[in-house]
Design a protein around this motif. Sequence first.
Motif, PDB file in Angstrom:
ATOM      1  N   GLN A  39       0.875  -1.240  -0.139  1.00  0.00           N
ATOM      2  CA  GLN A  39      -0.079  -0.135   0.116  1.00  0.00           C
ATOM      3  C   GLN A  39       1.018   1.307   0.027  1.00  0.00           C
ATOM      4  N   ILE A  40       1.886   1.309   0.735  1.00  0.00           N
ATOM      5  CA  ILE A  40       2.773   2.412   0.788  1.00  0.00           C
ATOM      6  C   ILE A  40       3.934   2.210  -0.254  1.00  0.00           C
ATOM      7  N   LEU A  41       4.411   3.295  -1.104  1.00  0.00           N
ATOM      8  CA  LEU A  41       5.277   3.304  -2.072  1.00  0.00           C
ATOM      9  C   LEU A  41       6.357   4.123  -1.640  1.00  0.00           C
ATOM     10  N   TYR A  42       7.544   4.029  -2.111  1.00  0.00           N
ATOM     11  CA  TYR A  42       8.629   4.949  -2.317  1.00  0.00           C
ATOM     12  C   TYR A  42       9.072   5.350  -3.406  1.00  0.00           C
ATOM     13  N   SER A  43       9.616   6.477  -3.607  1.00  0.00           N
ATOM     14  CA  SER A  43      10.262   7.027  -4.775  1.00  0.00           C
ATOM     15  C   SER A  43      11.364   7.834  -4.502  1.00  0.00           C
ATOM     16  N   GLY A  44      12.366   7.788  -5.462  1.00  0.00           N
ATOM     17  CA  GLY A  44      13.484   8.779  -5.514  1.00  0.00           C
ATOM     18  C   GLY A  44      14.078   9.213  -6.882  1.00  0.00           C
ATOM     19  N   GLY A  45      14.157  10.511  -7.000  1.00  0.00           N
ATOM     20  CA  GLY A  45      14.547  11.188  -8.281  1.00  0.00           C
ATOM     21  C   GLY A  45      15.792  11.883  -8.311  1.00  0.00           C
ATOM     22  N   ASP A  46      15.993  12.601  -9.572  1.00  0.00           N
ATOM     23  CA  ASP A  46      17.212  13.242  -9.706  1.00  0.00           C
ATOM     24  C   ASP A  46      17.136  14.729  -9.246  1.00  0.00           C
ATOM     25  N   ASP A  47      15.697  15.017  -8.650  1.00  0.00           N
ATOM     26  CA  ASP A  47      15.418  16.179  -7.922  1.00  0.00           C
ATOM     27  C   ASP A  47      15.897  16.069  -6.404  1.00  0.00           C
ATOM     28  N   GLY A  48      16.627  14.934  -5.941  1.00  0.00           N
ATOM     29  CA  GLY A  48      17.206  14.875  -4.850  1.00  0.00           C
ATOM     30  C   GLY A  48      16.216  14.365  -3.593  1.00  0.00           C
ATOM     31  N   LEU A  49      14.986  14.366  -3.825  1.00  0.00           N
ATOM     32  CA  LEU A  49      13.949  14.020  -2.959  1.00  0.00           C
ATOM     33  C   LEU A  49      13.492  12.678  -2.924  1.00  0.00           C
ATOM     34  N   CYS A  50      13.119  12.055  -1.698  1.00  0.00           N
ATOM     35  CA  CYS A  50      12.444  10.799  -1.564  1.00  0.00           C
ATOM     36  C   CYS A  50      11.068  11.298  -1.275  1.00  0.00           C
ATOM     37  N   GLY A 104      17.025  16.262   2.488  1.00  0.00           N
ATOM     38  CA  GLY A 104      18.454  16.174   3.026  1.00  0.00           C
ATOM     39  C   GLY A 104      19.580  15.841   1.987  1.00  0.00           C
ATOM     40  N   HIS A 105      19.397  15.233   0.979  1.00  0.00           N
ATOM     41  CA  HIS A 105      20.416  14.912   0.128  1.00  0.00           C
ATOM     42  C   HIS A 105      20.663  16.156  -1.013  1.00  0.00           C
ATOM     43  N   MET A 106      21.910  16.269  -1.692  1.00  0.00           N
ATOM     44  CA  MET A 106      22.362  17.236  -2.122  1.00  0.00           C
ATOM     45  C   MET A 106      22.494  17.240  -3.650  1.00  0.00           C
ATOM     46  N   THR A 111      17.171  21.204  -0.483  1.00  0.00           N
ATOM     47  CA  THR A 111      17.602  20.349  -1.348  1.00  0.00           C
ATOM     48  C   THR A 111      17.425  20.535  -2.756  1.00  0.00           C
ATOM     49  N   ARG A 112      16.276  21.218  -3.286  1.00  0.00           N
ATOM     50  CA  ARG A 112      16.110  21.635  -4.677  1.00  0.00           C
ATOM     51  C   ARG A 112      17.081  22.602  -4.845  1.00  0.00           C
ATOM     52  N   LYS A 113      17.332  23.687  -4.068  1.00  0.00           N
ATOM     53  CA  LYS A 113      18.535  24.818  -4.289  1.00  0.00           C
ATOM     54  C   LYS A 113      19.949  23.921  -4.460  1.00  0.00           C
ATOM     55  N   ALA A 114      20.122  22.987  -3.584  1.00  0.00           N
ATOM     56  CA  ALA A 114      21.325  22.449  -3.748  1.00  0.00           C
ATOM     57  C   ALA A 114      21.697  21.446  -4.928  1.00  0.00           C
ATOM     58  N   VAL A 115      20.628  20.909  -5.361  1.00  0.00           N
ATOM     59  CA  VAL A 115      20.680  20.110  -6.654  1.00  0.00           C
ATOM     60  C   VAL A 115      20.776  21.019  -7.934  1.00  0.00           C
ATOM     61  N   SER A 116      20.131  22.040  -8.142  1.00  0.00           N
ATOM     62  CA  SER A 116      19.992  22.882  -9.164  1.00  0.00           C
ATOM     63  C   SER A 116      21.438  23.600  -9.129  1.00  0.00           C
ATOM     64  N   LEU A 129      31.272  18.116  -2.292  1.00  0.00           N
ATOM     65  CA  LEU A 129      30.356  16.660  -2.047  1.00  0.00           C
ATOM     66  C   LEU A 129      31.177  15.813  -1.361  1.00  0.00           C
ATOM     67  N   SER A 130      32.641  15.673  -1.686  1.00  0.00           N
ATOM     68  CA  SER A 130      33.426  14.667  -1.230  1.00  0.00           C
ATOM     69  C   SER A 130      33.273  14.383   0.284  1.00  0.00           C
ATOM     70  N   ASN A 131      33.311  15.457   1.017  1.00  0.00           N
ATOM     71  CA  ASN A 131      33.348  15.654   2.576  1.00  0.00           C
ATOM     72  C   ASN A 131      32.807  16.755   3.054  1.00  0.00           C
ATOM     73  N   PRO A 132      31.277  16.778   3.006  1.00  0.00           N
ATOM     74  CA  PRO A 132      30.957  18.293   3.177  1.00  0.00           C
ATOM     75  C   PRO A 132      31.047  18.268   4.878  1.00  0.00           C
ATOM     76  N   LYS A 133      31.121  19.510   5.374  1.00  0.00           N
ATOM     77  CA  LYS A 133      31.455  19.751   6.821  1.00  0.00           C
ATOM     78  C   LYS A 133      29.843  19.850   7.621  1.00  0.00           C
ATOM     79  N   LYS A 134      28.868  19.664   6.915  1.00  0.00           N
ATOM     80  CA  LYS A 134      27.530  19.583   7.743  1.00  0.00           C
ATOM     81  C   LYS A 134      26.440  19.241   6.699  1.00  0.00           C
ATOM     82  N   ASN A 135      25.406  18.824   7.361  1.00  0.00           N
ATOM     83  CA  ASN A 135      24.185  18.442   6.565  1.00  0.00           C
ATOM     84  C   ASN A 135      23.400  19.758   6.207  1.00  0.00           C
ATOM     85  N   LEU A 136      22.620  19.519   5.215  1.00  0.00           N
ATOM     86  CA  LEU A 136      21.614  20.862   4.799  1.00  0.00           C
ATOM     87  C   LEU A 136      20.915  21.022   6.073  1.00  0.00           C
TER      88      LEU A 136
END
Length: 535
Positions: A291-302, A323-325, A366-371, A386-393
Motif C-alpha cells: 500500500q505504501i510506495l517509495y520513490s527517489g529522483g534526480d530532484d534529490g527528494l525521496c 536532505g540530499h544534495m 534540497t532543490r536549491k542544492a541540486v540545481s 560533495l566529497s566531505n561536506p562539513k555539515k548537513n543541509l
Amino acid sequence: MGTSTSRRMDDSDSRSRSDDSSDQDSDLTAILQYLIRSGQVHIISSNRDDSEDEFVAAASPPRMMDSPPNTKELDKSEISLATQQACGLIHSSGHERPNSIAAMINARERGMFGRSSFTQGDRCKITNNYIPNKMKTVATYHSKAFCGTYSEDGNYFLTACQDRNLRLYCTTEGKFEMLKTIQARDVGWSVLDTAFSPDGNYIVYSSWSECLHLCRLYGDSETQDALPLCPEERRFCIFSLVFSSDGREILGGANDGFLYVYDRECNQRALRIEGHDDDVNTVAFADSTSQILYSGGDDGLCKVWDRRTLSELNPKPVGVLAGHMDGVTYIDPRGDGRHLISNCKDQSIKLWDVRVFSGSSGQNNTRKAVSDQTWDYRWQKVPKKLSNPKKNLEGDTSVMTYRGHRVLQTLVRCHFSPEFITGQRYIYTGCAAGRVVIYDVLTGKVHSVLSGHRACVRDVSWHPHRQELISTSWDGTLGRWTYSGKIASAIEDADITCRLDQGFRGLRRSRRIAQQRERQQKSQDAPEQKNVPGC
C-alpha cells in the motif's frame, strides 16, 4: 539517469529564435545532450589507454572521513534499539549474554540460557563475525554487467548485461550453474533493471522501451509478454521496477518524472503518477502490504505515497524526505514499513524514518542544492564540496548519513543486509571504484571494503540465508564473496544454523528423523513440482 537538460532543451526548441546560427548551435547541443543522456555517446579522454575502461579515472577511491560519524540522532532512534536486539547485542529478556562464541556455546551447554537455547539474535551475533571477505569470479562477460540479484529464496541468481542477455543461475547448495539465457527484446542501450515475481515463476525487465517485458522462468516456453506503459514521451525508459507482494502489480519509475503501475490481471497500465521534477531513478514498496510506495529522483527528494489516496489528476505524496544534495540513485526499504535507506550522487547513503517528514524549508534547500550542481556524475570527478561536506543541509531529517563509497557513472545501488543471518546490522553498496563497501548501521563507520573488481560495481546482492554476496561489475564479471578465515569450513557448512541451535547430538538426531521421513516419502506418490533443467 542524468540531468533533465535534454528534456528542457527539447521544450525550448519549440520557441522561435531570431538568429539561424543560434538555432543550429542549440539543435546540436540538444542532440548531443540527448545522445549522452541515453547512453549512446560517452565523453572519452583522448589520451586514455584503450585497454582500460573509460570511466575508471573518474572513480578513484574516496578519502575516508577524518572525524567520526555523528550518531546523535541514530543512538536515540527506534531503529538502533531494534537492530541491537535483532543482531543479539541486547536481549529483550534481560539476560546478559557472553560476548565470545566459545563462551556463548559453553553457557548454552551448561543451561544458562534456559530452554530457549540460542535465540535468532544469538545466531546473528555469531554469524556477524564472519562477514564475506574473499572474492571468486564466478562469471565473465564481454560487456558491462548492470543488474544482479538473488531470488527471494536464494535458489536462483539473475543477471542483466549490456550484451542484451539475461542469465539465470542455479545457486542451491552453494552451486553457481547456468540454467538459461534469455535474450532481451527492444533494448535501446542496456537492460536497466530486473525483478523476480514473488512466486518465483516470472521475471520482468526494463530498458529504453515503452514496454516492460515479462518472461516465464519454468518450462520450455521462450515467450515474452510486452507490457505497454503508454507514456507520452517518445524517448522513454524505466530505471527501476519491483513487483507487489502478491505479484499482481509492477511498479516502475521512469525518465519522464512519473511513477507507473501495471496491473497484470487487467493487462493494462493502472496508474501514471507525476512524482518528481526529474528522472525517477528508484521505486520500492515499503512492506508486504503493497500500500505504501517509495520513490527517489534526480530532484534529490525521496517521496512516500499511499496507494489508497493516489489520484492521477492530483497526485500528492503523504510525505517528503529531504536532505540530499544531488539526485537519488536507489532506495531500499527495511521491510518494517518505517525505515529506508537512499543512495545518492552526493556520495552518501542516508537512513530515514518515514514518520519524520521534511518541511518545506528542507525541501527547498534540497532543490536549491541540486540545481546548484554543475558537474555530471557520469564522467566527471566528484566535486570537493560533495566529497566531505562539513555539515548537513538545514532541514535534513535523516536519522544517519553514511560516507565512504563512490556513486559515479551509473545508478549505484545499496541494500540492508539480510535479517535472517545478520539482523540487518549492515548496509552494503556498490562503488564506482570497483569495490563493495559495507557499513555498520549502528556506528555509521565503514565495517569493511571488498576490493576485487577493475570497474564500477553497480549492484550487489547478499544471499538471504548464507554469508555470501555477489557483486555485479562493469568490468564484465560477477564476484562471489565468502568468508575466508580460521573457521571458513564451518561457515560454509549448510548445517551451521542447526549446530548452533541444537548441538551435535541434536543434529545427529534430526538427521535420523529426516532420513526416516525421506524413506516414508519415497513410498508415497510425490506431489508435482516445478522443474528447472539442471537445478
